[in-house]
Design a protein around this motif. Structure first.
Motif, PDB file in Angstrom:
ATOM      1  N   LYS A  56       0.722  -0.978   0.373  1.00 20.47           N
ATOM      2  CA  LYS A  56      -0.308   0.165   0.044  1.00 20.47           C
ATOM      3  C   LYS A  56       0.946   1.312   0.092  1.00 20.47           C
ATOM      4  CE  LYS A  56      -3.491   2.056   2.613  1.00 20.47           C
ATOM      5  NZ  LYS A  56      -4.635   2.105   4.194  1.00 20.47           N
ATOM      6  N   ALA A  57       0.344   2.469  -0.568  1.00 20.03           N
ATOM      7  CA  ALA A  57       1.896   3.251  -1.880  1.00 20.03           C
ATOM      8  C   ALA A  57       0.866   5.284  -1.974  1.00 20.03           C
ATOM      9  CB  ALA A  57       2.334   3.280  -2.602  1.00 20.03           C
ATOM     10  N   LEU A  58       1.779   5.813  -0.696  1.00 17.87           N
ATOM     11  CA  LEU A  58       1.106   6.998  -0.650  1.00 17.87           C
ATOM     12  C   LEU A  58       1.955   7.345  -1.635  1.00 17.87           C
ATOM     13  CD1 LEU A  58      -0.571   9.322   0.130  1.00 17.87           C
ATOM     14  CD2 LEU A  58       0.770   9.139   1.554  1.00 17.87           C
ATOM     15  N   ALA A  73       1.323  -1.830 -11.431  1.00 22.57           N
ATOM     16  CA  ALA A  73       1.217  -3.125 -12.278  1.00 22.57           C
ATOM     17  C   ALA A  73       2.752  -4.209 -11.376  1.00 22.57           C
ATOM     18  CB  ALA A  73       2.377  -2.590 -13.624  1.00 22.57           C
ATOM     19  N   GLN A  74       2.302  -4.121 -10.308  1.00 19.47           N
ATOM     20  CA  GLN A  74       3.647  -5.086  -9.706  1.00 19.47           C
ATOM     21  C   GLN A  74       2.078  -5.100  -8.358  1.00 19.47           C
ATOM     22  OE1 GLN A  74       7.302  -2.552  -7.777  1.00 19.47           O
ATOM     23  NE2 GLN A  74       7.850  -2.293  -9.579  1.00 19.47           N
ATOM     24  N   GLY A  75       0.942  -4.585  -8.183  1.00 15.66           N
ATOM     25  CA  GLY A  75      -0.178  -5.104  -7.383  1.00 15.66           C
ATOM     26  C   GLY A  75      -0.233  -4.266  -6.200  1.00 15.66           C
ATOM     27  N   VAL A  76       0.743  -3.348  -5.953  1.00 18.75           N
ATOM     28  CA  VAL A  76       0.465  -2.057  -5.630  1.00 18.75           C
ATOM     29  C   VAL A  76      -0.533  -1.419  -5.148  1.00 18.75           C
ATOM     30  CG1 VAL A  76       1.866  -0.540  -4.162  1.00 18.75           C
ATOM     31  CG2 VAL A  76       3.108  -1.860  -5.303  1.00 18.75           C
ATOM     32  N   GLU A  77      -1.451  -1.724  -3.902  1.00 17.61           N
ATOM     33  CA  GLU A  77      -2.288  -0.828  -3.695  1.00 17.61           C
ATOM     34  C   GLU A  77      -1.721   0.730  -3.533  1.00 17.61           C
ATOM     35  OE1 GLU A  77      -6.563   0.471  -0.885  1.00 17.61           O
ATOM     36  OE2 GLU A  77      -4.617  -1.959  -0.929  1.00 17.61           O
ATOM     37  N   VAL A  78      -2.402   1.741  -4.336  1.00 17.66           N
ATOM     38  CA  VAL A  78      -1.515   3.057  -4.257  1.00 17.66           C
ATOM     39  C   VAL A  78      -2.500   4.328  -4.506  1.00 17.66           C
ATOM     40  CG1 VAL A  78      -0.702   5.076  -5.944  1.00 17.66           C
ATOM     41  CG2 VAL A  78       0.133   2.744  -6.266  1.00 17.66           C
ATOM     42  N   THR A  79      -2.202   5.091  -3.571  1.00 20.99           N
ATOM     43  CA  THR A  79      -2.814   6.092  -3.176  1.00 20.99           C
ATOM     44  C   THR A  79      -2.689   7.312  -3.791  1.00 20.99           C
ATOM     45  OG1 THR A  79      -4.416   5.465  -1.296  1.00 20.99           O
ATOM     46  CG2 THR A  79      -4.300   7.801  -1.480  1.00 20.99           C
ATOM     47  N   ALA A  80      -2.744   8.072  -4.916  1.00 20.42           N
ATOM     48  CA  ALA A  80      -2.058   9.327  -5.019  1.00 20.42           C
ATOM     49  C   ALA A  80      -2.633  10.803  -4.501  1.00 20.42           C
ATOM     50  CB  ALA A  80      -2.013   9.611  -6.678  1.00 20.42           C
ATOM     51  N   ALA A  81      -2.456  11.788  -4.392  1.00 20.00           N
ATOM     52  CA  ALA A  81      -1.653  13.296  -3.861  1.00 20.00           C
ATOM     53  C   ALA A  81      -1.625  13.604  -4.170  1.00 20.00           C
ATOM     54  CB  ALA A  81      -1.761  12.707  -2.123  1.00 20.00           C
ATOM     55  N   GLU A  82      -1.987  14.674  -4.140  1.00 24.33           N
ATOM     56  CA  GLU A  82      -1.189  16.383  -5.065  1.00 24.33           C
ATOM     57  C   GLU A  82      -1.041  17.463  -4.857  1.00 24.33           C
ATOM     58  OE1 GLU A  82       0.389  18.679  -7.698  1.00 24.33           O
ATOM     59  OE2 GLU A  82       0.765  17.268  -8.019  1.00 24.33           O
ATOM     60  N   SER A  96      -3.447   6.831   6.323  1.00 24.56           N
ATOM     61  CA  SER A  96      -3.044   6.271   7.324  1.00 24.56           C
ATOM     62  C   SER A  96      -2.589   4.687   6.669  1.00 24.56           C
ATOM     63  CB  SER A  96      -2.497   6.661   8.390  1.00 24.56           C
ATOM     64  OG  SER A  96      -3.633   5.767   9.401  1.00 24.56           O
ATOM     65  N   GLY A  97      -1.208   4.553   7.579  1.00 23.70           N
ATOM     66  CA  GLY A  97      -1.388   2.791   7.038  1.00 23.70           C
ATOM     67  C   GLY A  97      -0.538   2.766   5.761  1.00 23.70           C
ATOM     68  N   PHE A  98       0.330   3.164   5.134  1.00 26.62           N
ATOM     69  CA  PHE A  98       1.247   2.687   4.190  1.00 26.62           C
ATOM     70  C   PHE A  98       2.485   2.682   4.294  1.00 26.62           C
ATOM     71  CE2 PHE A  98      -1.441   6.598   3.433  1.00 26.62           C
ATOM     72  CZ  PHE A  98      -2.027   6.119   2.087  1.00 26.62           C
ATOM     73  N   ASP A  99       2.895   1.336   3.274  1.00 27.37           N
ATOM     74  CA  ASP A  99       4.317   0.430   3.994  1.00 27.37           C
ATOM     75  C   ASP A  99       5.078   1.367   3.203  1.00 27.37           C
ATOM     76  OD1 ASP A  99       3.529  -0.632   1.743  1.00 27.37           O
ATOM     77  OD2 ASP A  99       3.236  -2.161   2.416  1.00 27.37           O
ATOM     78  N   LEU A 100       4.919   2.413   2.282  1.00 28.95           N
ATOM     79  CA  LEU A 100       5.844   3.025   1.515  1.00 28.95           C
ATOM     80  C   LEU A 100       5.031   4.592   1.199  1.00 28.95           C
ATOM     81  CD1 LEU A 100       8.002   3.521  -0.759  1.00 28.95           C
ATOM     82  CD2 LEU A 100       6.905   3.198  -2.192  1.00 28.95           C
TER      83      LEU A 100
END
Length: 252
Positions: A56-58, A73-82, A96-100
């Motif tokens: 899970k990545a932000l 493409a690697q199966g990561v659940e992504v949250t984008a912020a701008e 919260s709760g991201f491992d990247l």
């Protein structure tokens, strides 16, 4: 004891406007992207070297979504912020709760960098990794010289103060990251004209967002700037240097 208010170096309003303009300019097929592309490539190399496979990545400031596409493409659940779309880096995050957590090219223009790093750490889960890249001290030496020539004996603040590697490492420690690492690299780009360099900076969201941006340059000052830029050229091209600082650390 009350928390000391950080100095107001940058204008949040101008910063958001510059980011919004960048998002529009990046829609062009030939938009310059070399700074962001360099940061994305470097982050992917670091993840591979560290063998950190996030679930899970932000991603903050991933304009164009290049890093998002690769991670998904690697199966990561992504949250984008701008930041240009209203994301506030100097306030507690709504998630919260991201491992990247990856921040690309935005932390150089926050007024409260220690506070922003604390919010980044808070967004991580235990064992999570932060990687943040942004322009650093030593960037744009030609442009700095050109602006001094333009202003002559009345120099104005026109280019941002920037963080160096040593200060970056200290900030990571202050924010509570484990195994903090700060390192830098440089990127050199050749320009044929001063307007082209200014245009590239504008299109990549790195133009002036100072709270006090200084007076506009008049015709005579612009002519002095252009002459100084041409004087720095070798075989018709002026080489500008960008220093990129990357901060990384873990939440334990």
């Amino acid at each position: 004891m009350a928390r000391e208010t950080p100095p107001r170096i940058f204008s949040p309003t101008r910063r958001k406007a510059v980011r919004r303009r960048m998002l529009e300019l990046q829609q062009a097929p030939d938009a310059p992207r070399y700074l962001l592309d360099d940061m994305v490539e470097d982050m992917l190399e670091r993840l591979a070297f560290l063998r950190h496979q996030p679930q899970k990545a932000l991603l903050i400031g991933d304009v164009g979504g290049a890093l998002k596409k690769t991670l998904e493409a690697q199966g990561v659940e992504v949250t984008a912020a701008e930041p240009g779309a209203g994301f506030e880096e100097e306030a507690p995050y709504p998630f919260s709760g991201f491992d990247l957590v990856a921040s690309l090219g935005t932390l150089d223009t926050v007024n409260d960098l220690p506070g922003a790093l604390i919010h980044l750490r808070t967004a991580l889960c235990a064992g999570g990794l932060l990687i943040a890249s942004f322009p650093a001290a030593g960037s744009l030496p030609v442009l700095r010289t050109v602006m001094l020539a333009a202003d002559e004996d009345r120099p104005a603040a026109r280019i941002h103060p920037l963080v160096d590697v040593r200060a970056g490492a200290q900030l990571l420690q202050r924010a509570g990251f484990a195994d903090p690492v700060a390192d830098g690299r440089h990127l050199e780009v050749a320009f044929r004209s001063l307007p082209r360099e200014i245009g590239d900076l504008r299109a990549q969201g790195h133009s002036n967002v100072l709270a006090d941006p200084g007076p506009s340059l008049g015709k005579a000052a612009l002519m002095r700037a252009a002459a100084a830029f041409e004087a720095a050229a070798v075989e018709g091209r002026t080489i500008e240097r960008f220093e990129i600082l990357t901060l990384s650390g873990w939440r334990r």
